[in-house]
Scaffold this motif. Structure first.
Motif, short mmCIF file in Angstrom:
data_model
loop_
_atom_site.label_atom_id
_atom_site.label_comp_id
_atom_site.label_asym_id
_atom_site.label_seq_id
_atom_site.Cartn_x
_atom_site.Cartn_y
_atom_site.Cartn_z
N ARG A 193 0.87 6.43 -7.28
CA ARG A 193 -0.53 6.29 -7.68
C ARG A 193 -0.73 6.66 -9.15
NH1 ARG A 193 -4.63 4.68 -5.48
NH2 ARG A 193 -3.83 4.61 -3.38
N ASP A 240 0.82 -1.21 0.00
CA ASP A 240 0.00 0.00 0.00
C ASP A 240 0.85 1.27 0.00
OD1 ASP A 240 -2.20 -1.64 -0.05
OD2 ASP A 240 -2.71 -1.35 2.08
N LYS A 270 2.29 1.67 -3.50
CA LYS A 270 1.18 2.03 -4.37
C LYS A 270 0.82 3.51 -4.21
CE LYS A 270 -3.46 0.29 -5.31
NZ LYS A 270 -4.45 -0.72 -4.87
N GLU A 271 0.80 3.98 -2.98
CA GLU A 271 0.47 5.38 -2.71
C GLU A 271 1.52 6.33 -3.28
OE1 GLU A 271 -1.74 8.47 -1.90
OE2 GLU A 271 -2.44 6.41 -1.62
#
Length: 162
Positions: A152, A145, A148-149
């Motif tokens: 983005r 996560d 991914k952040e």
């Protein structure tokens, strides 16, 4: 998780500027993953028998000349023996530094080579570049996560994430 290597999910680079984006994205993620001083590079080849020759992807040997045969996998044991396919896996370790795998990444980006896996020698994560991007497998959801952040804008806009 899957990252696309060009803006707008464009699959192939048309010029050196776009190749710069492709390589930049790969090296950014790889550097953030922290491979250490050595990177494991696994390449593959397909054959019609368990023998390692003849090969269908001659580019593999050009971009990974020091790779050694690691193992042979039978694709579908239930397949008629006349139509069986085998995957030959080759592995090598290279000193990690940005630029170390430019030729390999460009060959993948141009679909001259497929099924490449990059990893640290302890295999704590896997990086699978393909023509159009890269898939990343991380050990925890939190690490996934966070990566991914940070990127983005490089994710697919499709609901499937592909």
């Amino acid at each position: 998780m899957r990252f696309h290597s060009l803006p707008g999910s464009k699959r192939y680079a048309d010029n050196e500027s776009e190749y710069g984006i492709v390589l930049g994205r790969h090296y950014t993620v790889l550097s953030e993953l922290g491979p250490g001083t050595v990177l494991l590079v696994v390449t593959s080849e397909w054959t019609e028998s368990p023998a390692t020759t003849p090969q269908r992807w001659p580019r593999r040997a050009e971009v990974a000349p020091s790779a050694r045969h690691w193992q042979t996998l039978l694709e579908d044991p239930e397949e008629d023996p006349e139509y069986r396919a085998y995957t030959q896996l080759y592995a090598e370790t290279i000193p990690w530094r940005p630029g170390a795998i430019d030729v390999l990444l460009r060959a993948v980006a141009d679909d001259e080579l497929a099924n490449v896996i990059l990893a640290p020698t302890d295999l704590r994560w896997l990086y699978h570049p393909y023509d159009g991007g890269a898939d990343v497998i991380l050990p925890t959801q939190e690490q996934r996560d966070a990566l991914k952040e940070r990127h983005r804008d490089w994710l697919s806009q499709q609901s499937s994430g592909l």
